[in-house]
Design an enzyme around this catalytic site. Structure first.
Site, PDB file in Angstrom:
ATOM      1  CG  HIS A 171      -1.816   1.139   1.377  1.00  0.00           C
ATOM      2  ND1 HIS A 171      -3.178   1.037   1.272  1.00  0.00           N
ATOM      3  CD2 HIS A 171      -1.563   2.450   1.645  1.00  0.00           C
ATOM      4  CE1 HIS A 171      -3.727   2.219   1.454  1.00  0.00           C
ATOM      5  NE2 HIS A 171      -2.764   3.107   1.684  1.00  0.00           N
ATOM      6  CD  GLU A 172       1.839   3.845   3.565  1.00  0.00           C
ATOM      7  OE1 GLU A 172       2.332   4.899   3.122  1.00  0.00           O
ATOM      8  OE2 GLU A 172       0.672   3.783   4.012  1.00  0.00           O
ATOM      9  CG  ASP A 211      -4.503   6.736   1.417  1.00  0.00           C
ATOM     10  OD1 ASP A 211      -3.577   7.512   1.708  1.00  0.00           O
ATOM     11  OD2 ASP A 211      -4.371   5.498   1.417  1.00  0.00           O
ATOM     12  CG  HIS A 249       0.473   6.102  -0.888  1.00  0.00           C
ATOM     13  ND1 HIS A 249      -0.606   6.638  -1.552  1.00  0.00           N
ATOM     14  CD2 HIS A 249      -0.031   5.507   0.228  1.00  0.00           C
ATOM     15  CE1 HIS A 249      -1.718   6.387  -0.864  1.00  0.00           C
ATOM     16  NE2 HIS A 249      -1.391   5.692   0.219  1.00  0.00           N
TER      17      HIS A 249
END
Length: 374
Positions: free
Chosen positions: A55-56, A153, A59
């Site tokens: 997930h990170e 988010d 980004h």
């Protein structure tokens, strides 16, 4: 891209591993051994950690593709934080924000699909349960992160859309922060109600709400500070000349020096700051000496410890050039450097310092005047 792991991550693995192995798996697939449940629970917790990293990473990779410098990624018990420069356009901010939840949705869908596929074969009940659990948790992470409140988010998405519509980034950031404060308070209230009704899982929700409130408050203050400091350069506010100390002398010698620390406050006799920059043999800054902490050093060690041994190293200090915009300098301060003076360096030489008090006073003056001038 530097990756750091907070000390709470092992706690995450233990808690989720224990919950999965002692409660979820025995309820879904009864009749297995305790060892099988324990191993499967830890495996599921590790897979969850990897999905949070994915997930990170989404980004960070999206930010890099949009030309946004990424400083580091930190994983901790409540997810992760990707530290990067501010996007220069609302479109880039929107894409960076949605990339994380989309990745969690993709991981969740893949895990659910794999789990359903394994369910067709004999002897795969426990791995199937782990994958189904992982899939549902990732879907929950994606949905939760899309709530319209910073620092989630979804708050970044709302912020990007509002920025695009109004053209006012700081106003959008303040609005997203306000939404985060409201959401955090609601999470805390719901969590404590759950605890009062006997569900200790509500405690985790309350902790999460507290985290959301703290970060949302910080982001609102940051947005207001950015507006107040617009156009100010480090040289406009820095104090100089700077009182310094050589980093190679011993603590005892610094105590014995007439210009060294004196009195119970630990403040220098000739200085007004509680932290003194240190210089090496070549006259270049090497760190910050925090005076209040010197009195805690045992007298027996003061003759052997040098100032650089007890100082905050330069790598943990915030430095900038005289022409750097103050709003960017403040925004890039790392949590470990918060509260320390900013060192203004020109050509490798220390030319000034900026304290938190200096910044607060400037921001207050500019806010009160309301005309964008210091």
């Amino acid at each position: 891209m530097p990756l750091s792991v907070h000390w709470t991550v092992p706690l995450l693995i233990v808690l989720f591993g224990y919950s999965l192995g002692s409660q979820t798996l025995p309820a879904w697939t009864p009749g297995r051994s305790a060892t099988a449940y324990t191993v499967a629970g830890l495996a599921g917790a590790m897979l969850l950690l990897l999905s949070l990293l994915a997930h990170e990473t989404a980004h960070a990779l999206t930010a890099r593709r949009k030309g946004i410098p990424v400083h580091d990624v930190t994983l901790w018990a409540l997810g992760g934080v990707t530290r990067m420069d501010r996007p220069s356009a609302p479109g880039a901010a929107f894409l960076v924000a949605v990339s994380g939840p989309l990745t969690s949705l993709a991981v969740g869908g893949a895990a659910l699909g794999a789990g359903m596929g394994l369910a067709a074969g004999p002897g795969w009940a426990v791995p199937t349960a782990v994958l189904l659990w992982l899939g549902w948790v990732n879907l929950l992470v994606a949905v939760f992160n899309l709530l319209p409140a910073a620092p989630l988010d979804g708050g970044r998405v709302v912020q990007a859309l509002m920025w695009w519509r109004t053209g006012d980034r700081e106003r959008a950031e303040r609005a997203a922060g306000r939404g985060g404060q409201i959401l955090g308070i609601l999470l805390i209230a719901v969590g404590w109600l759950a605890v009062l009704r006997g569900s200790w899982s509500g405690l985790w929700l309350a902790v999460l709400g507290f985290f959301v409130v703290v970060v949302a408050n910080a982001e609102r203050r940051q947005a207001s500070l950015t507006t107040a400091l617009g156009g100010v350069r480090a040289s406009d506010i820095m104090a100089g000349p700077v009182e310094t100390a050589p980093d190679w002398i011993t603590v005892q010698r610094y105590f014995d020096d007439p210009s060294g620390p004196s009195g119970p406050s630990g403040l220098s006799a000739h200085g007004r700051h509680a932290a003194v920059p240190l210089l090496d043999f070549e006259g270049r800054p090497s760190g910050l000496l925090q005076l209040p902490g010197l009195s805690a050093i045992p007298a027996a060690r003061r003759d052997t410890l040098r100032l650089r041994d007890v100082a905050v190293p330069l790598s943990l200090c915030t430095t900038c050039a005289p022409d750097d915009l103050l709003e960017k300098v403040v925004r890039d301060i790392r949590p470990r450097s918060a509260g320390l003076p900013i060192l203004v360096v020109d050509g490798g030489r220390l030319v000034g310092v900026i304290t938190a008090g200096d910044i607060d006073r400037l921001a207050q003056r500019r806010t009160l005047r309301g005309d964008g001038t210091a």
